[in-house]
Design an enzyme around this catalytic site. Structure first.
Site, short mmCIF file in Angstrom:
data_model
loop_
_atom_site.label_atom_id
_atom_site.label_comp_id
_atom_site.label_asym_id
_atom_site.label_seq_id
_atom_site.Cartn_x
_atom_site.Cartn_y
_atom_site.Cartn_z
N GLU A 28 59.56 69.63 -36.08
CA GLU A 28 60.95 69.15 -36.04
C GLU A 28 61.63 69.70 -34.80
O GLU A 28 61.32 70.81 -34.33
CB GLU A 28 61.69 69.64 -37.31
CG GLU A 28 63.16 69.21 -37.32
CD GLU A 28 63.84 69.41 -38.67
OE1 GLU A 28 63.22 69.96 -39.59
OE2 GLU A 28 65.01 68.98 -38.79
N ASN A 73 65.92 67.36 -41.24
CA ASN A 73 67.36 67.12 -41.24
C ASN A 73 67.84 66.62 -39.88
O ASN A 73 68.80 65.86 -39.78
CB ASN A 73 68.11 68.41 -41.59
CG ASN A 73 67.78 68.89 -43.00
OD1 ASN A 73 67.29 68.14 -43.83
ND2 ASN A 73 68.05 70.16 -43.28
N ASN A 173 64.89 61.04 -44.09
CA ASN A 173 64.50 62.38 -44.56
C ASN A 173 65.49 62.89 -45.60
O ASN A 173 66.71 62.85 -45.38
CB ASN A 173 64.51 63.36 -43.38
CG ASN A 173 64.21 64.79 -43.81
OD1 ASN A 173 63.09 65.11 -44.20
ND2 ASN A 173 65.22 65.64 -43.77
N GLU A 174 64.99 63.33 -46.72
CA GLU A 174 65.78 64.01 -47.76
C GLU A 174 67.16 63.37 -47.96
O GLU A 174 68.19 64.06 -47.95
CB GLU A 174 65.94 65.51 -47.43
CG GLU A 174 64.63 66.24 -47.49
CD GLU A 174 64.75 67.77 -47.37
OE1 GLU A 174 65.84 68.28 -47.05
OE2 GLU A 174 63.73 68.44 -47.60
N TYR A 245 60.02 74.08 -51.14
CA TYR A 245 59.76 75.39 -50.53
C TYR A 245 59.89 76.45 -51.61
O TYR A 245 60.72 76.33 -52.51
CB TYR A 245 60.79 75.68 -49.42
CG TYR A 245 60.69 74.72 -48.26
CD1 TYR A 245 59.78 74.94 -47.23
CD2 TYR A 245 61.50 73.58 -48.18
CE1 TYR A 245 59.67 74.08 -46.16
CE2 TYR A 245 61.40 72.70 -47.11
CZ TYR A 245 60.49 72.95 -46.10
OH TYR A 245 60.38 72.08 -45.04
N GLU A 292 56.76 68.01 -46.94
CA GLU A 292 57.27 69.33 -46.56
C GLU A 292 56.92 70.30 -47.68
O GLU A 292 57.37 70.13 -48.82
CB GLU A 292 58.79 69.33 -46.34
CG GLU A 292 59.21 68.63 -45.06
CD GLU A 292 60.69 68.77 -44.75
OE1 GLU A 292 61.27 69.84 -45.06
OE2 GLU A 292 61.26 67.80 -44.23
N GLN A 346 56.68 74.45 -41.10
CA GLN A 346 56.43 73.56 -39.98
C GLN A 346 55.26 74.11 -39.17
O GLN A 346 54.56 74.99 -39.66
CB GLN A 346 57.70 73.44 -39.15
CG GLN A 346 58.86 72.89 -39.98
CD GLN A 346 60.04 72.40 -39.16
OE1 GLN A 346 60.04 72.40 -37.94
NE2 GLN A 346 61.10 71.96 -39.86
O1 AHR Z 1 61.77 72.28 -42.70
C1 AHR Z 1 63.12 72.68 -42.64
C2 AHR Z 1 64.06 71.68 -43.31
O2 AHR Z 1 63.82 71.68 -44.68
C3 AHR Z 1 63.90 70.23 -42.91
O3 AHR Z 1 64.63 69.91 -41.79
C4 AHR Z 1 64.46 69.51 -44.10
O4 AHR Z 1 63.88 68.24 -44.27
C5 AHR Z 1 64.22 70.45 -45.25
O5 AHR Z 1 65.36 70.65 -46.00
#
Ligand code: AHR
Length: 495
Positions: A28, A73, A173-174, A245, A292, A346
């Site tokens: 990103e 994001n 994305n999201e 995450y 992710e 990432q």
């Molecule tokens: O990977 C960091 C961020 O986590 C990304 O930009 C977003 O898609 C997620 O919330």
């Protein structure tokens, strides 16, 4: 010696072919992932285009199937047109997502060339925040249309006669996250994604599209979001995305049991997708893209204001983090019948397996190793290991298996690979019943164990790394594998 556990590995008890896309990653425009990460003109190892050769060498060791790009994001406020054409004409912009300044030195053309140089395909996310479905179609036209139209000719004019042929695309994305630039509710996103999907597939019918699913299990809209967006766009998309995450909030068992939560998440989303399949009387089974996943100390993340390539989200991973991480890898591999794409988020510096110093070294974090070993050896067909794995009590999820484990059989290489993590506080002895394979030969046992708090630093980059161990045999010659408390293992057999 503790109790011995026998794990039955039968070559006919298969889950799916694993595929290289399960070992994908994410780049990103965030912090120092691109700038000072993969790209640093003036660095002693930079190539003629400014990409760091030392970083590229490490990236290749991770055998990534696909590189998801450019966000995240970031993408929801990004205009891809800013990143093409002569560099001196590219605008500097405010990046709303990360309060940074984006120079646009790297854009779609440079990134596609980079992905090619490391042997990975690109998974390109279009902007469905501030962006329009029409603009998403233009991106496909620019990237994939051979020539003779405005955007394809623009690509040719920018030095890329041949199309980039990007097959994998993300529809934003999201979009369920209120933090997203121009966040939408499920109905509005479902409608917008459907219209974008139609245009993008008209521009190139061969592409595969990923619809935004839940950004985390923690949002109140999960999993209703997934049902609604699928009800709108099911027929036009190929994958539904999941993001998640995990972090250590202080309870080690809960943290190490993250693999269990991830499994529940995947099963819930698969069930939701199957419900929509039934409602639609569809013959298509929706595949999942876990695009992710990682350990991320989100609670400690602090942003900086309006810097270029700020040092943000630069988590340093301990051995304990690598163990939780390896458990997540096991879950992804074990769900490869539904999860066809998974992106480690990432790739460099930003919550990443590789970290760099400006003008200096690039090193492997602890999490580098379980990923590189799995991507290299856990290939071919995933087998379902049969075992009565003892459970351990977690506060968050109740009883969870005390060993996370994934097994693959690569028939071309005649090899079986097992990765496993003992999350318990005691040593566990295991042996494998592999009678369906006939005679098997032990190849190696590689492990990561020791001080759970140990990390790799620029001063001591090899503090945590895998090491090979000898395996004792019983009187029949069967290898007896010992899994010390809180340890990671790769075991390989020739068959
Ligand atoms: O990977 C960091 C961020 O986590 C990304 O930009 C977003 O898609 C997620 O919330």
């Amino acid at each position: 010696m503790g109790d011995k556990l026998t794990i039955l590995l039968d070559k006919n008890y298969t889950i799916a072919d694993v595929g290289s896309r399960l070992y994908s990653t994410f780049v990103e425009h965030l912090g120092r992932c691109v700038y000072e990460g993969i790209y640093e003109p003036g660095h002693p190892s930079a190539d003629s285009k400014g990409f760091r050769e030392d970083v590229r060498t490490l990236v290749k060791e991770l055998h990534f199937g696909a590189l998801r790009y450019p966000g995240g994001n970031f993408v929801s406020g990004y205009d891809w047109l800013d990143g093409i054409g002569p560099r001196e004409k590219r605008p500097r912009r405010l990046d709303y997502a990360w309060s940074s300044i984006e120079t646009n030195e790297i854009g779609i053309d440079e990134f596609c060339d980079y992905a090619k140089s490391v042997g990975s395909e690109v998974m390109y996310a279009v902007n469905l925040g501030t962006g329009t479905p029409q603009n998403a179609g233009y991106t496909v036209e620019y990237a994939n249309f051979p020539g003779g139209t405005y955007y394809s000719d623009l690509r040719i004019q920018n030095g890329h006669k041949d199309p980039h042929n990007i097959k994998l695309w993300c529809l934003g994305n999201e979009m369920d996250g209120p933090w997203q630039t121009c966040h939408l509710d499920a109905v509005d996103y479902g409608k917008k994604a459907l219209e974008a999907a139609k245009i993008m597939k008209w521009a190139d019918p061969s592409i595969e599209l990923t619809l935004c699913g839940s950004a985390t299990t923690l949002l109140p809209t999960y999993p209703e979001w997934d049902r609604i967006v699928l009800e709108h766009a099911y027929d036009k998309v190929d994958f539904l995305s999941l993001h998640r995450y995990y972090e250590n909030f202080g309870n080690e068992v809960d943290f190490l049991a993250s693999f269990y939560e991830m499994d529940t998440f995947i099963k819930t989303i698969a069930a939701t997708a199957d419900y929509v399949k039934a409602v639609k009387r569809s013959k298509k089974t929706m595949m999942l893209s876990f695009d992710e996943w990682n350990i991320w100390y989100q609670a400690k993340t602090q942003l900086k204001q309006w810097e270029i390539a700020p040092h943000i989200l630069e988590d340093h991973y301990s051995l304990l983090d690598a163990l939780a991480f390896a458990g997540l890898l096991c879950t992804l591999i074990n769900n490869s019948d539904r999860v066809r794409i998974a992106c480690l988020a990432q790739m460099v510096n930003v919550i990443a397996p590789i970290i760099t110093e400006k003008g200096g070294k690039a090193i492997r974090q602890t999490t580098f190793y379980p990923f590189s070993l799995a991507a290299k050896y856990c290939t071919g067909t995933v087998l379902k290991p049969l075992a009565k794995i003892p459970t351990i009590e977690s506060a968050a999820y109740g009883a969870v298996p005390s060993i996370a484990c994934a097994v693959t059989h690569n028939a071309e290489r005649n090899e079986v690979a097992v990765i496993c993590v003992n999350i318990a506080d005691k040593t566990q002895e295991i042996e494998f019943d592999m009678r369906s394979f006939g005679v098997v030969r032990w190849i190696e046992h590689v492990t990561m164990q020791g001080n759970p708090d140990a990390v790799n630093t620029f001063a001591a980059p090899e503090t945590v790394k895998p090491s090979a161990v000898d395996v004792p045999r019983d009187s029949t010659g069967t290898p007896q594998v010992s899994l010390p408390p809180k340890s990671f293992h790769l075991l390989r057999f020739a068959c």
